[in-house]
Motif scaffolding. Sequence first.
Motif, mmCIF file in Angstrom:
data_model
loop_
_atom_site.group_PDB
_atom_site.id
_atom_site.type_symbol
_atom_site.label_atom_id
_atom_site.label_comp_id
_atom_site.label_asym_id
_atom_site.label_seq_id
_atom_site.Cartn_x
_atom_site.Cartn_y
_atom_site.Cartn_z
ATOM 1 N N ARG A 1 5.897 -28.613 20.389
ATOM 2 C CA ARG A 1 5.122 -27.898 19.373
ATOM 3 C C ARG A 1 5.067 -26.401 19.677
ATOM 4 N N ASN A 2 4.809 -26.044 20.937
ATOM 5 C CA ASN A 2 4.727 -24.633 21.313
ATOM 6 C C ASN A 2 6.064 -23.924 21.156
ATOM 7 N N ALA A 3 7.150 -24.582 21.553
ATOM 8 C CA ALA A 3 8.478 -23.977 21.422
ATOM 9 C C ALA A 3 8.830 -23.782 19.956
ATOM 10 N N ARG A 4 8.482 -24.765 19.130
ATOM 11 C CA ARG A 4 8.736 -24.678 17.692
ATOM 12 C C ARG A 4 7.918 -23.543 17.086
ATOM 13 N N ALA A 5 6.647 -23.484 17.444
ATOM 14 C CA ALA A 5 5.759 -22.449 16.912
ATOM 15 C C ALA A 5 6.195 -21.052 17.355
ATOM 16 N N ALA A 6 6.710 -20.950 18.568
ATOM 17 C CA ALA A 6 7.172 -19.651 19.067
ATOM 18 C C ALA A 6 8.332 -19.122 18.232
ATOM 19 N N LEU B 1 12.569 -27.478 12.630
ATOM 20 C CA LEU B 1 13.092 -28.068 13.862
ATOM 21 C C LEU B 1 13.832 -29.364 13.555
ATOM 22 N N ALA B 2 13.282 -30.159 12.638
ATOM 23 C CA ALA B 2 13.931 -31.415 12.259
ATOM 24 C C ALA B 2 15.350 -31.153 11.753
ATOM 25 N N ALA B 3 15.522 -30.124 10.941
ATOM 26 C CA ALA B 3 16.855 -29.798 10.423
ATOM 27 C C ALA B 3 17.791 -29.370 11.546
ATOM 28 N N SER C 1 6.813 -34.582 13.808
ATOM 29 C CA SER C 1 5.355 -34.716 13.802
ATOM 30 C C SER C 1 4.899 -35.688 14.891
ATOM 31 N N ARG C 2 5.604 -36.789 15.036
ATOM 32 C CA ARG C 2 5.248 -37.766 16.070
ATOM 33 C C ARG C 2 5.437 -37.182 17.470
ATOM 34 N N TRP C 3 6.500 -36.393 17.651
ATOM 35 C CA TRP C 3 6.697 -35.740 18.955
ATOM 36 C C TRP C 3 5.555 -34.779 19.235
ATOM 37 N N ASP C 4 5.228 -33.929 18.233
ATOM 38 C CA ASP C 4 4.166 -32.933 18.398
ATOM 39 C C ASP C 4 2.860 -33.574 18.848
ATOM 40 N N ARG C 5 2.547 -34.738 18.295
ATOM 41 C CA ARG C 5 1.291 -35.431 18.618
ATOM 42 C C ARG C 5 1.377 -36.226 19.903
ATOM 43 N N GLY C 6 2.586 -36.393 20.428
ATOM 44 C CA GLY C 6 2.744 -37.191 21.632
ATOM 45 C C GLY C 6 2.757 -38.677 21.341
ATOM 46 N N ALA C 7 2.907 -39.050 20.070
ATOM 47 C CA ALA C 7 2.947 -40.468 19.704
ATOM 48 C C ALA C 7 4.257 -41.102 20.159
ATOM 49 N N THR C 8 5.342 -40.331 20.055
ATOM 50 C CA THR C 8 6.651 -40.769 20.544
ATOM 51 C C THR C 8 7.287 -39.582 21.250
ATOM 52 N N PRO D 1 11.339 -37.853 22.185
ATOM 53 C CA PRO D 1 12.779 -37.968 21.971
ATOM 54 C C PRO D 1 13.492 -38.371 23.258
ATOM 55 N N ASP D 2 14.703 -38.920 23.093
ATOM 56 C CA ASP D 2 15.487 -39.233 24.293
ATOM 57 C C ASP D 2 16.065 -37.936 24.854
ATOM 58 N N LEU D 3 16.661 -38.023 26.011
ATOM 59 C CA LEU D 3 17.122 -36.830 26.726
ATOM 60 C C LEU D 3 18.149 -36.033 25.932
ATOM 61 N N ASP D 4 19.043 -36.707 25.214
ATOM 62 C CA ASP D 4 20.038 -35.994 24.405
ATOM 63 C C ASP D 4 19.363 -35.145 23.335
ATOM 64 N N VAL D 5 18.337 -35.697 22.702
ATOM 65 C CA VAL D 5 17.640 -34.968 21.649
ATOM 66 C C VAL D 5 16.780 -33.852 22.247
ATOM 67 N N ILE D 6 16.182 -34.097 23.401
ATOM 68 C CA ILE D 6 15.428 -33.032 24.072
ATOM 69 C C ILE D 6 16.361 -31.858 24.356
ATOM 70 N N ASN D 7 17.584 -32.161 24.742
ATOM 71 C CA ASN D 7 18.563 -31.097 24.984
ATOM 72 C C ASN D 7 18.840 -30.318 23.698
ATOM 73 N N LEU D 8 18.941 -31.003 22.561
ATOM 74 C CA LEU D 8 19.141 -30.324 21.278
ATOM 75 C C LEU D 8 17.936 -29.453 20.930
ATOM 76 N N VAL D 9 16.735 -29.967 21.209
ATOM 77 C CA VAL D 9 15.518 -29.193 20.962
ATOM 78 C C VAL D 9 15.530 -27.928 21.835
ATOM 79 N N ALA D 10 15.933 -28.082 23.083
ATOM 80 C CA ALA D 10 16.006 -26.928 23.990
ATOM 81 C C ALA D 10 16.987 -25.893 23.460
ATOM 82 N N GLU D 11 18.154 -26.339 23.047
ATOM 83 C CA GLU D 11 19.151 -25.405 22.509
ATOM 84 C C GLU D 11 18.634 -24.715 21.254
ATOM 85 N N ALA D 12 18.015 -25.482 20.357
ATOM 86 C CA ALA D 12 17.527 -24.920 19.096
ATOM 87 C C ALA D 12 16.414 -23.897 19.313
#
Length: 118
Positions: free
Chosen positions: A12-17, A25-27, A37-44, A46-57
């Motif tokens: 959430r913080n990285a997205r907001a920044a 971010l979803a796109a 939304s589920r990630w932001d709330r900590g409900a679920t 992402p797997d490591l591959d997707v976390i890597n995509l989030v980091a790159e984005a």
Amino acid sequence: MAEKKELGERIRNARAAKGWKQKHLAAQVDVEPLTVSRWDRGATSPDLDVINLVAEATGKPLSYFLGGEEEAPQAAPSSPALEQAAARIEAAALQIATDADRIATLLEELRVERDRPG
């Protein structure tokens, strides 16, 4: 790896920044906005591959999301031309995401019309 709640806060913080809404971010990582939304709330989480995509984005190091350092290392200074090109690419990507949302809405309206009796 960070706990779900902590990972959600970091996403959430990285997205907001970046000034992004969940749909932006979803796109970028090719998931549904509800998933972000589920990630932001900590409900679920992402797997490591997707976390890597989030980091790159978001421009954060992978270690930021895995419970390591808080901020990305300082990047080398870039030229104004590169910054302008990056801004144009980012604007185009956001426009594509917006257009995709509009298309999805129009398709749904067409389906409703098609399925309407009479």
